[in-house]
Design a protein around this motif. Structure first.
Motif, PDB file in Angstrom:
ATOM      1  N   ARG A  13       0.815  -1.204   0.000  1.00  0.00           N
ATOM      2  CA  ARG A  13       0.000   0.000   0.000  1.00  0.00           C
ATOM      3  C   ARG A  13       0.857   1.265   0.000  1.00  0.00           C
ATOM      4  O   ARG A  13       0.358   2.345  -0.212  1.00  0.00           O
ATOM      5  N   TYR A  14       2.134   1.083   0.266  1.00  0.00           N
ATOM      6  CA  TYR A  14       3.048   2.213   0.196  1.00  0.00           C
ATOM      7  C   TYR A  14       3.604   2.339  -1.224  1.00  0.00           C
ATOM      8  O   TYR A  14       3.646   3.419  -1.792  1.00  0.00           O
ATOM      9  N   TYR A  15       4.059   1.225  -1.777  1.00  0.00           N
ATOM     10  CA  TYR A  15       4.549   1.163  -3.158  1.00  0.00           C
ATOM     11  C   TYR A  15       3.553   0.307  -3.920  1.00  0.00           C
ATOM     12  O   TYR A  15       3.327  -0.831  -3.569  1.00  0.00           O
ATOM     13  N   SER A  16       2.978   0.858  -4.984  1.00  0.00           N
ATOM     14  CA  SER A  16       1.927   0.119  -5.655  1.00  0.00           C
ATOM     15  C   SER A  16       1.859   0.436  -7.138  1.00  0.00           C
ATOM     16  O   SER A  16       2.063   1.577  -7.548  1.00  0.00           O
ATOM     17  N   GLY A  17       1.548  -0.576  -7.927  1.00  0.00           N
ATOM     18  CA  GLY A  17       1.218  -0.389  -9.332  1.00  0.00           C
ATOM     19  C   GLY A  17       2.297   0.279 -10.171  1.00  0.00           C
ATOM     20  O   GLY A  17       3.456   0.365  -9.792  1.00  0.00           O
ATOM     21  N   ALA A  25       1.472   6.112   0.358  1.00  0.00           N
ATOM     22  CA  ALA A  25       2.614   6.904  -0.139  1.00  0.00           C
ATOM     23  C   ALA A  25       2.618   8.267   0.530  1.00  0.00           C
ATOM     24  O   ALA A  25       1.606   8.950   0.587  1.00  0.00           O
ATOM     25  N   GLY A  26       3.762   8.628   1.042  1.00  0.00           N
ATOM     26  CA  GLY A  26       3.892   9.919   1.707  1.00  0.00           C
ATOM     27  C   GLY A  26       3.452   9.911   3.164  1.00  0.00           C
ATOM     28  O   GLY A  26       3.613  10.902   3.862  1.00  0.00           O
ATOM     29  N   ALA A  30       3.237   5.114   8.168  1.00  0.00           N
ATOM     30  CA  ALA A  30       3.354   3.836   7.461  1.00  0.00           C
ATOM     31  C   ALA A  30       4.808   3.566   7.084  1.00  0.00           C
ATOM     32  O   ALA A  30       5.306   2.443   7.230  1.00  0.00           O
ATOM     33  N   TYR A  31       5.500   4.598   6.606  1.00  0.00           N
ATOM     34  CA  TYR A  31       6.895   4.432   6.213  1.00  0.00           C
ATOM     35  C   TYR A  31       7.760   4.067   7.427  1.00  0.00           C
ATOM     36  O   TYR A  31       8.613   3.176   7.343  1.00  0.00           O
TER      37      TYR A  31
END
Length: 177
Positions: A13-17, A25-26, A30-31
């Motif tokens: 969900r942080y890096y996707s697609g 992202a951002g 989460a990071y």
């Protein structure tokens, strides 16, 4: 398995697609959690007696950023369990062990006063503020629309009166229009 589920849930969900940007992202929370999980399973476990196992890789458990943890060398793991079970236990359960560190890290994120609860509370407050703002703007729009309708009705009445006056004037011989 549960570690991998949690790690991949956040990572995907942080890096996707194709864009590389997921819904997290951002998001610094989460990071930070993603990095804490990675660092915990990759790094050296502090407080372990010198000469004892201090990395998961030393007991045959490796980490791949794409898939998470895996038992990459089962013979190494079985040998460590048979020959040095207390060292394997310390690797996971000591004060700074992998399981203890992950548990403590997750608790600071998911507990009632954790980072995630605080972020959710902040987001809820933002949503409530925005909903109130939308309601306020909608009320203002509705009032303005009502005023414009009244003005339109007045203009319609004035036009009807003008047309009636013109018609009456025309009937009495006025050629003014």
């Amino acid at each position: 398995s549960k570690f991998n589920d949690s790690y991949l849930y956040i990572k995907n969900r942080y890096y996707s697609g194709d864009t590389g940007r997921g819904i997290f992202a951002g998001d610094s929370t989460a990071y930070a959690l993603l990095k804490k999980l990675q660092d915990t399973v990759i790094g050296k476990i502090s407080g372990i007696t010198d000469g004892n196992y201090s990395y998961l890789s030393e007991v045959g458990i490796t980490f791949d950023p794409s898939t998470g943890l895996s038992l990459s060398d089962s013979s190494k793991f079985e040998s460590a369990l048979q020959n040095h079970p207390s060292q394997v236990e310390d690797l996971f359960n000591s004060t700074n062990g992998v399981a203890t560190t992950i548990y403590d890290a997750l608790d600071s994120y998911v507990g009632a006063d954790g980072s995630i609860a605080n972020v959710l509370n902040s987001l809820d407050n933002n949503v409530n503020y925005l909903n109130d703002r939308v309601d306020s703007i909608q009320s203002s729009i509705d009032k303005r629309a009502e005023n414009l309708r009244k003005q339109y009705e007045n203009l319609q009445q004035q036009l009807a009166q003008l047309l009636m006056s013109q018609q009456m004037y025309s009937q009495f011989g006025g050629g003014f229009f």
